[in-house]
Write a protein that holds these residues in place. Sequence first.
Motif, PDB file in Angstrom:
ATOM      1  N   CYS A   1     100.423  -6.150 -31.788  1.00 56.10           N
ATOM      2  CA  CYS A   1      99.083  -6.294 -32.367  1.00 56.10           C
ATOM      3  C   CYS A   1      99.139  -7.096 -33.662  1.00 56.10           C
ATOM      4  O   CYS A   1      98.255  -7.913 -33.944  1.00 56.10           O
ATOM      5  CB  CYS A   1      98.472  -4.914 -32.623  1.00 56.10           C
ATOM      6  SG  CYS A   1      98.034  -3.995 -31.137  1.00 56.10           S
TER       7      CYS A   1
ATOM      8  N   ALA B   1      99.502 -10.742 -32.813  1.00 54.92           N
ATOM      9  CA  ALA B   1      98.215 -11.275 -32.357  1.00 54.92           C
ATOM     10  C   ALA B   1      97.276 -11.506 -33.538  1.00 54.92           C
ATOM     11  O   ALA B   1      96.602 -12.543 -33.622  1.00 54.92           O
ATOM     12  CB  ALA B   1      97.586 -10.317 -31.346  1.00 54.92           C
ATOM     13  N   CYS B   2      97.235 -10.554 -34.471  1.00 53.93           N
ATOM     14  CA  CYS B   2      96.377 -10.709 -35.654  1.00 53.93           C
ATOM     15  C   CYS B   2      96.838 -11.883 -36.514  1.00 53.93           C
ATOM     16  O   CYS B   2      96.017 -12.663 -37.005  1.00 53.93           O
ATOM     17  CB  CYS B   2      96.395  -9.424 -36.479  1.00 53.93           C
ATOM     18  SG  CYS B   2      95.553  -8.022 -35.720  1.00 53.93           S
TER      19      CYS B   2
ATOM     20  N   ALA C   1      98.489 -14.527 -35.522  1.00 53.65           N
ATOM     21  CA  ALA C   1      98.166 -15.769 -34.819  1.00 53.65           C
ATOM     22  C   ALA C   1      96.684 -16.096 -34.947  1.00 53.65           C
ATOM     23  O   ALA C   1      96.303 -17.254 -35.181  1.00 53.65           O
ATOM     24  CB  ALA C   1      98.556 -15.642 -33.345  1.00 53.65           C
ATOM     25  N   TRP C   2      95.842 -15.095 -34.803  1.00 50.53           N
ATOM     26  CA  TRP C   2      94.396 -15.309 -34.886  1.00 50.53           C
ATOM     27  C   TRP C   2      93.995 -15.766 -36.290  1.00 50.53           C
ATOM     28  O   TRP C   2      93.228 -16.714 -36.454  1.00 50.53           O
ATOM     29  CB  TRP C   2      93.665 -14.030 -34.505  1.00 50.53           C
ATOM     30  CG  TRP C   2      92.180 -14.205 -34.411  1.00 50.53           C
ATOM     31  CD1 TRP C   2      91.259 -13.974 -35.374  1.00 50.53           C
ATOM     32  CD2 TRP C   2      91.442 -14.680 -33.276  1.00 50.53           C
ATOM     33  NE1 TRP C   2      89.997 -14.256 -34.930  1.00 50.53           N
ATOM     34  CE2 TRP C   2      90.074 -14.695 -33.644  1.00 50.53           C
ATOM     35  CE3 TRP C   2      91.800 -15.081 -31.995  1.00 50.53           C
ATOM     36  CZ2 TRP C   2      89.087 -15.103 -32.770  1.00 50.53           C
ATOM     37  CZ3 TRP C   2      90.804 -15.488 -31.127  1.00 50.53           C
ATOM     38  CH2 TRP C   2      89.463 -15.496 -31.511  1.00 50.53           C
ATOM     39  N   MET C   3      94.535 -15.082 -37.305  1.00 50.69           N
ATOM     40  CA  MET C   3      94.159 -15.429 -38.672  1.00 50.69           C
ATOM     41  C   MET C   3      94.658 -16.818 -39.070  1.00 50.69           C
ATOM     42  O   MET C   3      93.950 -17.565 -39.755  1.00 50.69           O
ATOM     43  CB  MET C   3      94.705 -14.374 -39.651  1.00 50.69           C
ATOM     44  CG  MET C   3      93.983 -13.049 -39.598  1.00 50.69           C
ATOM     45  SD  MET C   3      94.496 -11.884 -40.906  1.00 50.69           S
ATOM     46  CE  MET C   3      96.145 -11.457 -40.344  1.00 50.69           C
ATOM     47  N   SER C   4      95.882 -17.164 -38.647  1.00 51.58           N
ATOM     48  CA  SER C   4      96.452 -18.435 -39.081  1.00 51.58           C
ATOM     49  C   SER C   4      95.999 -19.617 -38.240  1.00 51.58           C
ATOM     50  O   SER C   4      95.753 -20.707 -38.772  1.00 51.58           O
ATOM     51  CB  SER C   4      97.982 -18.353 -39.066  1.00 51.58           C
ATOM     52  OG  SER C   4      98.456 -18.090 -37.754  1.00 51.58           O
ATOM     53  N   GLU C   5      95.860 -19.420 -36.923  1.00 50.61           N
ATOM     54  CA  GLU C   5      95.571 -20.548 -36.028  1.00 50.61           C
ATOM     55  C   GLU C   5      94.093 -20.698 -35.679  1.00 50.61           C
ATOM     56  O   GLU C   5      93.607 -21.812 -35.515  1.00 50.61           O
ATOM     57  CB  GLU C   5      96.389 -20.408 -34.741  1.00 50.61           C
ATOM     58  CG  GLU C   5      97.889 -20.319 -34.963  1.00 50.61           C
ATOM     59  CD  GLU C   5      98.448 -21.536 -35.666  1.00 50.61           C
ATOM     60  OE1 GLU C   5      97.931 -22.642 -35.451  1.00 50.61           O
ATOM     61  OE2 GLU C   5      99.414 -21.375 -36.445  1.00 50.61           O
ATOM     62  N   ARG C   6      93.388 -19.607 -35.547  1.00 49.37           N
ATOM     63  CA  ARG C   6      91.962 -19.680 -35.191  1.00 49.37           C
ATOM     64  C   ARG C   6      91.062 -19.656 -36.410  1.00 49.37           C
ATOM     65  O   ARG C   6      90.167 -20.484 -36.560  1.00 49.37           O
ATOM     66  CB  ARG C   6      91.605 -18.524 -34.245  1.00 49.37           C
ATOM     67  CG  ARG C   6      92.240 -18.639 -32.869  1.00 49.37           C
ATOM     68  CD  ARG C   6      91.676 -19.830 -32.110  1.00 49.37           C
ATOM     69  NE  ARG C   6      92.267 -19.962 -30.791  1.00 49.37           N
ATOM     70  CZ  ARG C   6      91.822 -19.335 -29.694  1.00 49.37           C
ATOM     71  NH1 ARG C   6      90.786 -18.535 -29.780  1.00 49.37           N
ATOM     72  NH2 ARG C   6      92.428 -19.517 -28.536  1.00 49.37           N
ATOM     73  N   LEU C   7      91.296 -18.688 -37.285  1.00 50.21           N
ATOM     74  CA  LEU C   7      90.444 -18.571 -38.472  1.00 50.21           C
ATOM     75  C   LEU C   7      90.902 -19.489 -39.604  1.00 50.21           C
ATOM     76  O   LEU C   7      90.163 -19.691 -40.563  1.00 50.21           O
ATOM     77  CB  LEU C   7      90.439 -17.117 -38.955  1.00 50.21           C
ATOM     78  CG  LEU C   7      89.895 -16.099 -37.948  1.00 50.21           C
ATOM     79  CD1 LEU C   7      89.963 -14.690 -38.539  1.00 50.21           C
ATOM     80  CD2 LEU C   7      88.467 -16.425 -37.530  1.00 50.21           C
ATOM     81  N   ARG C   8      92.126 -20.021 -39.478  1.00 47.90           N
ATOM     82  CA  ARG C   8      92.667 -20.950 -40.472  1.00 47.90           C
ATOM     83  C   ARG C   8      92.709 -20.342 -41.872  1.00 47.90           C
ATOM     84  O   ARG C   8      92.427 -21.013 -42.873  1.00 47.90           O
ATOM     85  CB  ARG C   8      91.864 -22.252 -40.498  1.00 47.90           C
ATOM     86  CG  ARG C   8      91.869 -23.001 -39.184  1.00 47.90           C
ATOM     87  CD  ARG C   8      93.242 -23.562 -38.895  1.00 47.90           C
ATOM     88  NE  ARG C   8      93.265 -24.286 -37.616  1.00 47.90           N
ATOM     89  CZ  ARG C   8      94.363 -24.873 -37.127  1.00 47.90           C
ATOM     90  NH1 ARG C   8      95.492 -24.796 -37.796  1.00 47.90           N
ATOM     91  NH2 ARG C   8      94.317 -25.490 -35.967  1.00 47.90           N
TER      92      ARG C   8
ATOM     93  N   ARG D   1     104.624 -13.749 -37.562  1.00 48.71           N
ATOM     94  CA  ARG D   1     103.861 -14.827 -36.919  1.00 48.71           C
ATOM     95  C   ARG D   1     103.388 -15.906 -37.875  1.00 48.71           C
ATOM     96  O   ARG D   1     103.102 -17.029 -37.458  1.00 48.71           O
ATOM     97  CB  ARG D   1     102.650 -14.221 -36.196  1.00 48.71           C
ATOM     98  CG  ARG D   1     101.818 -15.204 -35.392  1.00 48.71           C
ATOM     99  CD  ARG D   1     102.666 -15.894 -34.322  1.00 48.71           C
ATOM    100  NE  ARG D   1     101.901 -16.831 -33.526  1.00 48.71           N
ATOM    101  CZ  ARG D   1     101.565 -18.068 -33.896  1.00 48.71           C
ATOM    102  NH1 ARG D   1     101.923 -18.500 -35.097  1.00 48.71           N
ATOM    103  NH2 ARG D   1     100.879 -18.852 -33.099  1.00 48.71           N
TER     104      ARG D   1
END
Length: 225
Positions: free
Chosen positions: A83, A86-87, A89-96, A144
Amino acid sequence: MSTPTVPIGRPSTGSVRDPRSEWVLILLSAASGAADAFVFICVGQVFAGVMTGNLVLLGVSAAGAGEDGVALHVVTALVAYGCGVACGAWMSERLRYRLSVILVVEVALLAAGAVVWGLDLITSDRDRLGLLAIIALAMGIQGRIRPTPTNYFTGTLTSLVGRVALGALRKGDGWVIGRLLAVVAGAAVTALTVRLWPGAAAAVTAVPAAGALLVEVVPGRASRR
């Protein structure tokens, strides 16, 4: 299609890091060593960030050779770490999000674990599982957000020893050795704290992570994200 070759012995421009980035990596490595030592000694004979070790423990437990309850701790660590990845990756790659913002999340999780442990609020096996999940979640986020590993080092050690054997040490290998020593130092300080001041043991995991955050936000620091 031919593969472009890179001249041996000439480091690429992208491999050059400034010293502050290297200190961030060293401090995060120390946090990783501290987290794994604390969880292994105080929470449940498993690891917060070294998932290879946890998979081995899971196999041993599945064969009936492990200690009672280890399998549940291993599964908790694996799920929480996943988890966290995943968090991260989401914060760094999607939310930048900037690295400093993500480090705030990690430090907050580790600090929460330190407070819960320091106030002696862990009174049951369920509580221990919750504490394990918090720390493994933080380690998953840490694992991550940087391409350079700061919570698993088998590959790092393998590459370093290989270069030593070939007489091909690189300019930045001093920093690599520093990261390896930081893991040992973080684990050693945690183990000593468990013996001398048990209530502060979990805080050792948060201190180097907070130091990494401080280095990252020092005025004049150009964020890498």
